[in-house]
Write a protein that holds these residues in place. Structure first.
Motif, PDB file in Angstrom:
ATOM      1  N   ARG A 173      32.193  51.304  29.920  1.00 17.68           N
ATOM      2  CA  ARG A 173      31.364  50.302  30.582  1.00 17.68           C
ATOM      3  C   ARG A 173      30.950  49.198  29.607  1.00 17.68           C
ATOM      4  NH1 ARG A 173      28.520  51.631  35.300  1.00 17.68           N
ATOM      5  NH2 ARG A 173      29.135  53.571  36.307  1.00 17.68           N
ATOM      6  N   GLN A 174      30.608  49.624  28.377  1.00 24.98           N
ATOM      7  CA  GLN A 174      30.160  48.661  27.370  1.00 24.98           C
ATOM      8  C   GLN A 174      31.226  47.602  27.107  1.00 24.98           C
ATOM      9  OE1 GLN A 174      28.940  50.515  23.690  1.00 24.98           O
ATOM     10  NE2 GLN A 174      29.412  48.692  22.528  1.00 24.98           N
ATOM     11  N   ILE A 175      32.490  48.019  27.071  1.00 25.66           N
ATOM     12  CA  ILE A 175      33.593  47.067  26.841  1.00 25.66           C
ATOM     13  C   ILE A 175      33.566  45.954  27.871  1.00 25.66           C
ATOM     14  CG2 ILE A 175      36.103  46.835  27.018  1.00 25.66           C
ATOM     15  CD1 ILE A 175      36.322  49.596  25.726  1.00 25.66           C
ATOM     16  N   ARG A 176      33.223  46.269  29.095  1.00 24.85           N
ATOM     17  CA  ARG A 176      33.247  45.310  30.197  1.00 24.85           C
ATOM     18  C   ARG A 176      31.906  44.639  30.436  1.00 24.85           C
ATOM     19  NH1 ARG A 176      36.901  49.135  30.534  1.00 24.85           N
ATOM     20  NH2 ARG A 176      38.889  48.756  31.607  1.00 24.85           N
ATOM     21  N   GLY A 177      30.916  44.925  29.549  1.00 25.20           N
ATOM     22  CA  GLY A 177      29.609  44.301  29.683  1.00 25.20           C
ATOM     23  C   GLY A 177      28.762  44.927  30.767  1.00 25.20           C
ATOM     24  N   MET A 178      29.098  46.152  31.193  1.00 26.11           N
ATOM     25  CA  MET A 178      28.393  46.810  32.283  1.00 26.11           C
ATOM     26  C   MET A 178      27.311  47.735  31.737  1.00 26.11           C
ATOM     27  SD  MET A 178      31.756  47.846  34.546  1.00 26.11           S
ATOM     28  CE  MET A 178      30.783  48.653  35.823  1.00 26.11           C
ATOM     29  N   PRO A 180      24.800  51.177  32.498  1.00 22.99           N
ATOM     30  CA  PRO A 180      25.032  52.448  33.203  1.00 22.99           C
ATOM     31  C   PRO A 180      24.705  52.367  34.688  1.00 22.99           C
ATOM     32  CG  PRO A 180      23.939  52.849  31.115  1.00 22.99           C
ATOM     33  CD  PRO A 180      23.939  51.361  31.298  1.00 22.99           C
ATOM     34  N   GLU A 181      23.819  51.427  35.074  1.00 23.26           N
ATOM     35  CA  GLU A 181      23.430  51.331  36.483  1.00 23.26           C
ATOM     36  C   GLU A 181      24.377  50.472  37.298  1.00 23.26           C
ATOM     37  OE1 GLU A 181      21.369  50.517  33.969  1.00 23.26           O
ATOM     38  OE2 GLU A 181      20.395  52.471  33.839  1.00 23.26           O
ATOM     39  N   ASP A 182      25.231  49.685  36.651  1.00 30.71           N
ATOM     40  CA  ASP A 182      26.119  48.792  37.396  1.00 30.71           C
ATOM     41  C   ASP A 182      27.104  49.599  38.225  1.00 30.71           C
ATOM     42  OD1 ASP A 182      25.011  46.471  36.523  1.00 30.71           O
ATOM     43  OD2 ASP A 182      26.307  46.295  34.776  1.00 30.71           O
ATOM     44  N   PRO A 183      27.289  49.212  39.503  1.00 34.69           N
ATOM     45  CA  PRO A 183      28.242  49.951  40.352  1.00 34.69           C
ATOM     46  C   PRO A 183      29.679  49.672  39.939  1.00 34.69           C
ATOM     47  CG  PRO A 183      27.426  48.022  41.507  1.00 34.69           C
ATOM     48  CD  PRO A 183      26.644  48.103  40.227  1.00 34.69           C
ATOM     49  N   LEU A 184      30.534  50.663  40.138  1.00 37.36           N
ATOM     50  CA  LEU A 184      31.960  50.504  39.863  1.00 37.36           C
ATOM     51  C   LEU A 184      32.659  49.949  41.086  1.00 37.36           C
ATOM     52  CD1 LEU A 184      32.506  53.936  38.106  1.00 37.36           C
ATOM     53  CD2 LEU A 184      32.425  51.722  36.987  1.00 37.36           C
ATOM     54  N   ALA A 185      33.858  49.423  40.880  1.00 40.19           N
ATOM     55  CA  ALA A 185      34.646  48.940  42.007  1.00 40.19           C
ATOM     56  C   ALA A 185      34.883  50.088  42.991  1.00 40.19           C
ATOM     57  CB  ALA A 185      35.973  48.365  41.524  1.00 40.19           C
ATOM     58  N   ALA A 186      34.738  49.761  44.294  1.00 38.59           N
ATOM     59  CA  ALA A 186      34.830  50.810  45.309  1.00 38.59           C
ATOM     60  C   ALA A 186      36.261  51.282  45.534  1.00 38.59           C
ATOM     61  CB  ALA A 186      34.243  50.303  46.628  1.00 38.59           C
ATOM     62  N   SER A 187      37.229  50.480  45.131  1.00 34.90           N
ATOM     63  CA  SER A 187      38.630  50.844  45.359  1.00 34.90           C
ATOM     64  C   SER A 187      39.497  50.187  44.302  1.00 34.90           C
ATOM     65  CB  SER A 187      39.079  50.381  46.745  1.00 34.90           C
ATOM     66  OG  SER A 187      39.032  48.969  46.831  1.00 34.90           O
ATOM     67  N   THR A 188      40.745  50.662  44.230  1.00 36.41           N
ATOM     68  CA  THR A 188      41.689  50.043  43.284  1.00 36.41           C
ATOM     69  C   THR A 188      41.909  48.577  43.633  1.00 36.41           C
ATOM     70  OG1 THR A 188      42.796  52.168  42.972  1.00 36.41           O
ATOM     71  CG2 THR A 188      44.019  50.188  42.341  1.00 36.41           C
ATOM     72  N   PHE A 220      49.752  50.103  27.574  1.00 31.28           N
ATOM     73  CA  PHE A 220      50.033  48.737  28.042  1.00 31.28           C
ATOM     74  C   PHE A 220      48.729  47.949  27.967  1.00 31.28           C
ATOM     75  CE2 PHE A 220      48.713  50.985  31.854  1.00 31.28           C
ATOM     76  CZ  PHE A 220      47.885  50.072  32.508  1.00 31.28           C
ATOM     77  N   ASP A 221      48.846  46.639  27.942  1.00 26.64           N
ATOM     78  CA  ASP A 221      47.635  45.830  27.870  1.00 26.64           C
ATOM     79  C   ASP A 221      47.638  44.785  28.970  1.00 26.64           C
ATOM     80  OD1 ASP A 221      49.159  44.660  24.891  1.00 26.64           O
ATOM     81  OD2 ASP A 221      49.306  43.686  26.840  1.00 26.64           O
ATOM     82  N   TYR A 222      46.450  44.302  29.268  1.00 24.75           N
ATOM     83  CA  TYR A 222      46.255  43.338  30.354  1.00 24.75           C
ATOM     84  C   TYR A 222      44.902  42.661  30.154  1.00 24.75           C
ATOM     85  CZ  TYR A 222      43.041  46.781  32.316  1.00 24.75           C
ATOM     86  OH  TYR A 222      41.996  47.643  32.498  1.00 24.75           O
ATOM     87  N   ARG A 223      44.640  41.651  30.978  1.00 25.34           N
ATOM     88  CA  ARG A 223      43.373  40.931  30.904  1.00 25.34           C
ATOM     89  C   ARG A 223      42.488  41.302  32.094  1.00 25.34           C
ATOM     90  NH1 ARG A 223      46.442  35.372  30.418  1.00 25.34           N
ATOM     91  NH2 ARG A 223      47.906  36.727  31.499  1.00 25.34           N
ATOM     92  N   GLU A 224      41.199  41.453  31.806  1.00 17.79           N
ATOM     93  CA  GLU A 224      40.234  41.809  32.849  1.00 17.79           C
ATOM     94  C   GLU A 224      38.993  40.929  32.666  1.00 17.79           C
ATOM     95  OE1 GLU A 224      37.725  45.714  34.397  1.00 17.79           O
ATOM     96  OE2 GLU A 224      39.622  45.986  33.345  1.00 17.79           O
ATOM     97  N   ARG A 225      38.369  40.566  33.798  1.00 18.59           N
ATOM     98  CA  ARG A 225      37.198  39.687  33.711  1.00 18.59           C
ATOM     99  C   ARG A 225      35.967  40.479  33.275  1.00 18.59           C
ATOM    100  NH1 ARG A 225      36.425  34.717  35.269  1.00 18.59           N
ATOM    101  NH2 ARG A 225      38.210  34.667  36.669  1.00 18.59           N
ATOM    102  N   HIS A 226      35.316  40.016  32.210  1.00 17.98           N
ATOM    103  CA  HIS A 226      34.077  40.607  31.707  1.00 17.98           C
ATOM    104  C   HIS A 226      32.949  40.293  32.687  1.00 17.98           C
ATOM    105  CE1 HIS A 226      30.667  41.174  28.894  1.00 17.98           C
ATOM    106  NE2 HIS A 226      31.493  41.968  28.231  1.00 17.98           N
ATOM    107  N   LYS A 227      31.882  41.076  32.662  1.00 16.37           N
ATOM    108  CA  LYS A 227      30.765  40.850  33.570  1.00 16.37           C
ATOM    109  C   LYS A 227      30.184  39.457  33.385  1.00 16.37           C
ATOM    110  CE  LYS A 227      26.244  42.683  34.928  1.00 16.37           C
ATOM    111  NZ  LYS A 227      25.184  43.684  34.642  1.00 16.37           N
ATOM    112  N   GLN A 228      30.244  38.911  32.166  1.00 13.40           N
ATOM    113  CA  GLN A 228      29.710  37.583  31.893  1.00 13.40           C
ATOM    114  C   GLN A 228      30.669  36.475  32.312  1.00 13.40           C
ATOM    115  OE1 GLN A 228      28.572  37.481  27.787  1.00 13.40           O
ATOM    116  NE2 GLN A 228      26.891  38.944  28.051  1.00 13.40           N
ATOM    117  N   GLY A 229      31.851  36.815  32.831  1.00 14.30           N
ATOM    118  CA  GLY A 229      32.746  35.814  33.401  1.00 14.30           C
ATOM    119  C   GLY A 229      33.972  35.483  32.595  1.00 14.30           C
ATOM    120  N   HIS A 230      34.004  35.803  31.301  1.00 13.90           N
ATOM    121  CA  HIS A 230      35.179  35.469  30.500  1.00 13.90           C
ATOM    122  C   HIS A 230      36.208  36.590  30.582  1.00 13.90           C
ATOM    123  CE1 HIS A 230      32.463  37.713  27.800  1.00 13.90           C
ATOM    124  NE2 HIS A 230      33.563  38.186  27.244  1.00 13.90           N
TER     125      HIS A 230
END
Length: 863
Positions: A173-178, A180-188, A220-230
């Motif tokens: 979660r920390q990697i993504r800026g989340m 512990p209380e932030d909800p996870l994506a409900a689906s893939t 494998f690697d990929y890009r994902e949007r951080h909670k702060q938008g980047h």
């Protein structure tokens, strides 16, 4: 032991009690002991003594064999027992007779009270040392891995598809800026919305292959949007750890690591490498490194290119390179290398080499020496081919000699160059640069001699048509002719220049008589209007002239030129082939035009253009058949303005299409609002400009508006649809009709559109021009003409609308002629959106109330 038997045993004397208990518990196959409320050891069976007491210890209290750190908890448990307490369990440490420590699970069960009233309890010890050690090892291993993952900033994930459970560690979660209380994506699918669009397909495929156990996709690697938008880069490592009977992955575990910094460093390194390689490639510099300890030499590709060699050639110190040195330079160059290597200096050199094809080249080098980490003496350097530079330098030296020899010729040519710089190449008249110098010079003379200046700004009329139809050669000839006329017409001392295109300027002294300037202008116009023969064609063109003059000490000649340009603008607007003098009124007119232009642009920003609506009625029943949208400008100071106050200027600014689009958007919103509130208005018609029909993206923009087919019509002026209407407009109209938008011809009857045009366009309706409708009740000829138009419409299955209907007599006549729809002041005036509902509900048009004048002037664009 049953409770009633135990009671009898405890009720007997103490000796009997212990004897009976010993008989019962001694036979038990597991270790058991009896203690009282003070933890005194009353009894221990043989198994208990063998396992926990040994032969050397005979403790009087069970706590004596326990670890000191557990004795308090042991006593608290014993003392906390009552006769009704359930069995208690406690993990304790027992010290063996040999001093080693073992873990036990102690079970305490109350037996009853003895004659002294003391509670007796049975104690059973189970050795759990191995289990405890395994748990501790497991905890230690888990802690070790957890600490390793945390320190490596890797987030753990665990997908159990069999149970549907998913786990994500705090670091994940920390990697993504989340938090512990932030909800996870409900689906893939929802999670994939956070993945960079360019990585979607790659991630989906990689996950499928990773779940399938493909080792190529274990990482494998990929890009994902951080909670702060980047965007952050994630390195995903995963593997399947559980499968079902069919070999399908049921549990996949892995880690995610933030590699954004690494990716940035890689890109920076790659960028620097690209820049360096590009710089070296552009400059043609080759790089080499020599190891004097091993004799090995490394050349890059450009080094081989400089020396004309294949990359497969072997390079060694004392071999290949030395053989290329020019015999006259070899000894000096090699001595220079050795001397600087010994001193550890950086140095440069330039020498000749002879390539294998026999050609001679000049090479420049920059070199430095160093000792590497292995203690090897090395030299690194760069070579580049400067043959062209050396050759150029020699040529420049020769050119310098020649230049000095030709100096007299250049001096002679200077005056010619200056003349060309100050004169127009085609007419040989002075150019704009020369005019600017003359303006400054004449202004200074005016200040000194107190005379005035007059400027005539001349623009040729119809020159563009000649140039476009007969070609540039004809245009050039006309310009030469105009220059000849001007030079032959001006007075002695006047100055004439061509300042660009078909524009000329005459600069003259002004002696206070505008009449002389007027005569001069008329004479110029008369001479320029005479036909000019070109390859059998009589070419005719004219001239428009703007004149500005001023007398006085303080003369701004450049402002005077601007004033002449303003006067020229007015002359062209008043019909061309004439002259106009600059005046304050002319300037005010230009300023006013500029102000209106600015106000129109500001009005678009402020959203001041709004729609007005005029209802249309079925001629037979007077039921409402539609509504036409009319543009109005809600001016903050001048009030509501009709198109005749702004349309011409809007066309010059090329913003009519923007106004059209704004009115259409608002009209559609009003139309949908009326219909949702139950107002029966079958359709909405909106005007569209000729320029907007050239917009290639018009149909795409209209499609986004989601217009219900059959509810909207575009009204187009008849003048747009000449028989030679261009293909772009026809294609746009075809696309518009495919969207379900009808086409209507406005102001029909002005004489532009032919029957063929109507057949080709196939409009849904045509509107008879109001000038034809106005006289139907007074002129039999006019009535017949309107009737003919209606018959044409019926024969082509085109609905006919009469606009400008202002009297009940006109309503009757048009109805008798078979007109389909009526529109005009006799039935309804243009009104804002807010007035439409009340007007429709009142039905005033049936009683004739709408024909009463409302004190307002009817606009040319109102019906």
């Amino acid at each position: 032991m049953p409770s009633n038997v135990l009671s009898r045993l405890l009720d007997s004397g103490p000796g009997d009690e212990i004897g009976v208990l010993e008989t019962v518990f001694q036979a038990a196959p597991f270790p058991i002991a009896i203690v009282d409320h003070a933890a005194a050891l009353l009894f221990a069976n043989g198994t208990f003594r063998r396992e926990w007491m040994g032969d050397s210890r005979q403790p009087t209290a069970l706590s004596a064999i326990l670890h000191p750190g557990d004795q308090d908890s042991f006593h608290q448990t014993i003392q906390g027992l009552t006769l009704d307490s359930p069995a208690e369990r406690l993990e304790l440490r027992v010290m063996d007779p040999n001093g080693s420590q073992r873990w036990v699970l102690a079970t305490f069960a109350p037996l009853g009270k003895n004659l002294k009233g003391q509670l007796l309890s049975a104690v059973h010890l189970t050795d759990i040392t191995d289990q405890r050690r395994q748990v501790e090892e497991l905890i230690e291993r888990e802690s070790r891995w957890d600490n390793a993952l945390v320190s490596s900033v890797s987030g753990v994930w665990d997908h159990n598809y069999a149970t549907g459970q998913k786990y994500y560690s705090p670091v994940w979660r920390q990697i993504r800026g989340m938090s512990p209380e932030d909800p996870l994506a409900a689906s893939t699918k929802e999670w994939l919305e956070l993945v960079h669009p360019d990585d979607h397909d790659h991630v989906i495929h990689a996950i499928e292959r990773q779940n399938a156990g493909d080792p190529a996709y274990a990482v494998f690697d990929y890009r994902e949007r951080h909670k702060q938008g980047h965007w952050i880069w994630i390195e995903c490592r995963g593997a399947c750890v559980e499968w079902d009977a069919n070999g399908k992955a049921t549990r996949v575990v892995g880690t995610d690591t933030d590699i954004t910094a690494r990716k940035a460093a890689e890109e920076t390194t790659a960028q620097m490498s690209r820049r360096l390689d590009m710089a070296l490639e552009i400059s043609g510099i080759g790089v080499y490194e020599s190891d004097f300890s091993t004799g090995e030499v490394e050349w890059d590709e450009r080094m081989f290119r400089i020396y004309g060699l294949a990359k497969s050639e072997e390079v060694k110190i004392g071999g290949l390179w030395e053989n290329f040195l020019h015999p006259d330079d070899a000894a000096r160059v090699q001595a220079n290398v050795l001397a600087n290597i010994e001193e550890g200096k950086r140095f440069s050199d330039e020498y000749r080499v002879i390539l294998r094809d026999g050609s001679e080249r000049v090479v420049r080098t920059r070199t430095m020496s160093f000792v590497d980490g292995n203690g090897h003496q090395k030299m690194v350097g760069a070579n580049w081919d400067v043959t062209a530079d050396v050759t150029l330098h020699r040529e420049l030296e020769r050119a310098k000699t020649l230049a000095e020899a030709r100096n007299r010729e250049l001096e002679a040519a200077r005056s010619s160059i200056e003349h060309n710089a100050m004169h127009d190449y085609l007419t040989d008249l002075p150019n704009r640069r020369y005019l600017d110098e003359m303006l400054d010079r004449v202004a200074a003379e005016c200040a000194r001699d107190r005379h005035g200046i007059a400027i005539l700004h001349i623009d040729l009329d119809r020159f563009k048509q000649i140039n476009d139809t007969l070609g540039h050669s004809a245009g050039d000839m006309m310009l030469k002719h105009a220059a000849k006329v001007l030079k032959g017409t001006i007075r002695k001392g006047d100055f004439v220049a061509r300042i660009g295109g078909d524009e000329f300027v005459i600069l003259s002294k002004f002696e206070g008589s505008p009449r002389k300037l007027s005569h001069l202008a008329d004479r110029i116009i008369k001479e320029l209007r005479k036909p000019v023969s070109y390859e059998g064609h009589d070419c005719r063109f004219g001239a428009s002239i703007g004149i500005a003059c001023h007398t006085g000490v303080e003369v701004d000649a450049r402002q005077l030129l601007l004033n002449a340009d303003i006067a020229l603008y007015r002359a062209k607007n008043r019909g061309r082939n004439r002259h106009e003098f600059f005046s304050a009124d002319t300037q005010n007119e230009i300023i006013s035009t500029k102000r209106i232009s600015d106000e129109i642009l500001l009005a678009l920003e402020r959203d001041e253009f709004i729609p007005y609506y005029q209802l249309q009625f079925d001629a037979a029943t007077l039921e409402i058949s539609g509504v036409e949208t009319l543009a109005r400008w809600m001016h903050p100071e001048r009030g509501m303005l009709s198109p005749d106050k702004f349309l011409e200027m809007a066309e010059e600014l090329d913003v009519v299409s923007v106004i059209d689009g704004t009115i259409l958007d608002k009209a559609l919103a009003d139309f949908r609002d009326w219909r949702s509130n139950g107002l029966s208005i079958p359709k909405l018609s909106v005007n569209v400009s000729y320029r907007r029909l050239h917009d290639a993206s018009l149909s795409r923009k209209l499609k986004k508006l989601k217009i219900e087919p059959g509810t909207v019509s575009f009204e187009l002026l008849e003048s747009i649809f000449l028989d030679d209407c261009d293909d772009d407009i026809l294609k746009n109209l075809a696309r518009i009709k495919k969207l379900g938008i009808d086409i209507e011809i406005d102001d029909f009857g002005t004489g532009h559109a032919s029957i063929i045009s109507l057949l080709r366009l196939n409009p849904r309706a045509l509107k008879i021009d109001r000038e034809l409708v106005r006289l139907v009740s007074q002129s039999q000829k006019q009535r017949k003409m309107v009737g003919s138009i209606i018959e044409i419409g019926k024969s082509l299955n085109i609905e006919v609308v009469a606009e400008g209907v202002e009297t009940t007599e006109q309503i009757r006549i048009l109805r008798d002629l078979g007109c389909d729809v009526l529109q005009g002041y006799a039935l309804a005036r243009p009104m804002p959106r807010s007035s439409i509902p009340d007007f429709i509900l009142s039905g005033r048009w049936r009683t004739g109330e709408s024909t009463q004048p409302d004190g307002r002037k009817r606009h040319a664009t109102d019906n």
